[in-house]
Design an enzyme around this catalytic site. Structure first.
Site, PDB file in Angstrom:
ATOM      1  N   ASP A  58       9.170   2.104  12.338  1.00 14.41           N
ATOM      2  CA  ASP A  58       8.111   2.379  12.964  1.00 14.41           C
ATOM      3  C   ASP A  58       8.083   3.872  13.186  1.00 14.41           C
ATOM      4  O   ASP A  58       8.937   4.248  13.842  1.00 14.41           O
ATOM      5  CB  ASP A  58       8.071   1.523  14.134  1.00 14.41           C
ATOM      6  CG  ASP A  58       6.872   2.000  14.888  1.00 14.41           C
ATOM      7  OD1 ASP A  58       5.964   2.675  14.614  1.00 14.41           O
ATOM      8  OD2 ASP A  58       6.463   0.995  16.039  1.00 14.41           O
ATOM      9  N   SER A 138      -7.977  11.694   8.273  1.00 15.41           N
ATOM     10  CA  SER A 138      -9.286  10.789   8.096  1.00 15.41           C
ATOM     11  C   SER A 138     -10.543  11.944   8.408  1.00 15.41           C
ATOM     12  O   SER A 138     -10.280  12.739   9.121  1.00 15.41           O
ATOM     13  CB  SER A 138      -9.486   9.587   9.140  1.00 15.41           C
ATOM     14  OG  SER A 138     -10.691   8.974   8.893  1.00 15.41           O
ATOM     15  N   TYR A 151      -9.175   6.583  17.640  1.00 16.40           N
ATOM     16  CA  TYR A 151      -8.896   6.898  16.255  1.00 16.40           C
ATOM     17  C   TYR A 151      -9.618   8.064  15.923  1.00 16.40           C
ATOM     18  O   TYR A 151      -8.759   8.951  15.349  1.00 16.40           O
ATOM     19  CB  TYR A 151      -9.829   5.701  15.503  1.00 16.40           C
ATOM     20  CG  TYR A 151      -9.227   6.007  13.959  1.00 16.40           C
ATOM     21  CD1 TYR A 151      -8.086   5.536  13.524  1.00 16.40           C
ATOM     22  CD2 TYR A 151     -10.166   6.210  13.012  1.00 16.40           C
ATOM     23  CE1 TYR A 151      -7.616   5.719  12.230  1.00 16.40           C
ATOM     24  CE2 TYR A 151      -9.966   6.375  11.628  1.00 16.40           C
ATOM     25  CZ  TYR A 151      -8.573   6.098  11.242  1.00 16.40           C
ATOM     26  OH  TYR A 151      -8.431   6.362   9.880  1.00 16.40           O
ATOM     27  N   LYS A 155      -7.119  11.331  14.770  1.00 14.76           N
ATOM     28  CA  LYS A 155      -7.152  11.927  13.523  1.00 14.76           C
ATOM     29  C   LYS A 155      -7.834  13.229  13.901  1.00 14.76           C
ATOM     30  O   LYS A 155      -7.201  14.175  12.995  1.00 14.76           O
ATOM     31  CB  LYS A 155      -8.029  11.130  12.599  1.00 14.76           C
ATOM     32  CG  LYS A 155      -7.633   9.834  12.284  1.00 14.76           C
ATOM     33  CD  LYS A 155      -6.337   9.914  11.562  1.00 14.76           C
ATOM     34  CE  LYS A 155      -6.005   8.698  11.095  1.00 14.76           C
ATOM     35  NZ  LYS A 155      -4.786   8.463  10.265  1.00 14.76           N
TER      36      LYS A 155
END
Length: 249
Positions: A58, A138, A151, A155
């Protein structure tokens, strides 16, 4: 042969990038918390493990990352290439409904995963006289999207970190860039859907926003990553290469 570590190697962009680099003659270590998936990906490239290995880890766990990098160096020698393709999406939801854990998870993987990996490989890259880091971020880090607050923020932080690392590591001969994908035809895409939304409904919502009129592929992202790693991009650092079919426009 040059050693490359690719995170998120069990599927999607990470898997495609590992295959691309392996075909170009790199020894590759595929890291993923999906250990079985990573082993399947590595086994398809080199069943005997001579030029491709898998390590279950991880990336949000700094100690586990250090151990994995040590294993990769022990197996293949100094690391010259790091591709941070591991990432977690989020289901679309209003900002006021996003739980604290969603923010923590997004930052732990999408930001701290990059931090942990970069810190772990730096000694090896410096000893080798330089290297290349490519972060898969992204277009959401550049173009805000309602419902994806955690998110998008994570990013955007990864993009900023890319530029900062490029400045700090230039004197070590280490280039740092990012590829920022748009919507991709990968298993992760389904996890961005709204609750109860079908894939057909999602396509009606997404495709009109993409000037080229289609989803991108993991292979196209792998091609972009491989170019940034190559000598053809030797004077490029601190850049975010947007590969989104024109969506950010």
């Amino acid at each position: 042969m040059t050693t490359a570590i690719i995170t998120g190697g069990a599927s999607g962009v990470g898997k495609a990038t590992a295959a691309k680099l392996h075909a170009q003659g790199y020894r590759v270590a595929l890291l993923d918390r999906d250990a079985d998936g990573a082993r399947n990906s590595a086994g398809a490239l080199a069943p005997d493990g001579a030029t491709a290995i898998a390590l279950g880890v991880d990336v949000g766990d700094a100690a586990a990352v250090r151990d994995a990098v040590e294993q990769a160096v022990g197996a293949f020698g100094p690391v010259r290439v790091l591709v941070n393709a591991a990432g977690v999406p989020m289901a679309a939801m209003p900002f006021h409904e996003v739980p604290a854990q969603e923010w923590l998870t997004s930052y732990q993987v999408n930001v701290m995963g990059v931090v942990h990996m970069a810190q772990a490989v730096l000694p090896s890259m410096r000893a080798a006289g330089g290297g290349v880091i490519v972060n898969v971020t992204s277009v959401a880090g550049q173009r805000a999207r309602a419902g994806l607050s955690a998110y998008c923020a994570a990013k955007a932080a990864a993009d900023s970190l890319t530029r900062t690392l490029a400045l700090e590591l230039a004197t070590d001969g280490i280039r740092v860039n990012a590829v920022a994908p748009g919507s991709l035809d990968t298993p992760m895409f389904a996890r961005f859907l709204k609750p109860g939304e079908t894939m057909e409904e999602a396509m009606k919502r997404y495709l009109p926003q993409i000037p080229l009129g289609r989803m991108g592929t993991a292979q196209e992202m792998a091609d972009a990553v491989a170019w940034l790693i190559s000598d053809k991009a030797s004077f490029i650092t601190g850049q975010i290469v947007t590969a989104d079919g024109g969506r950010a426009l």
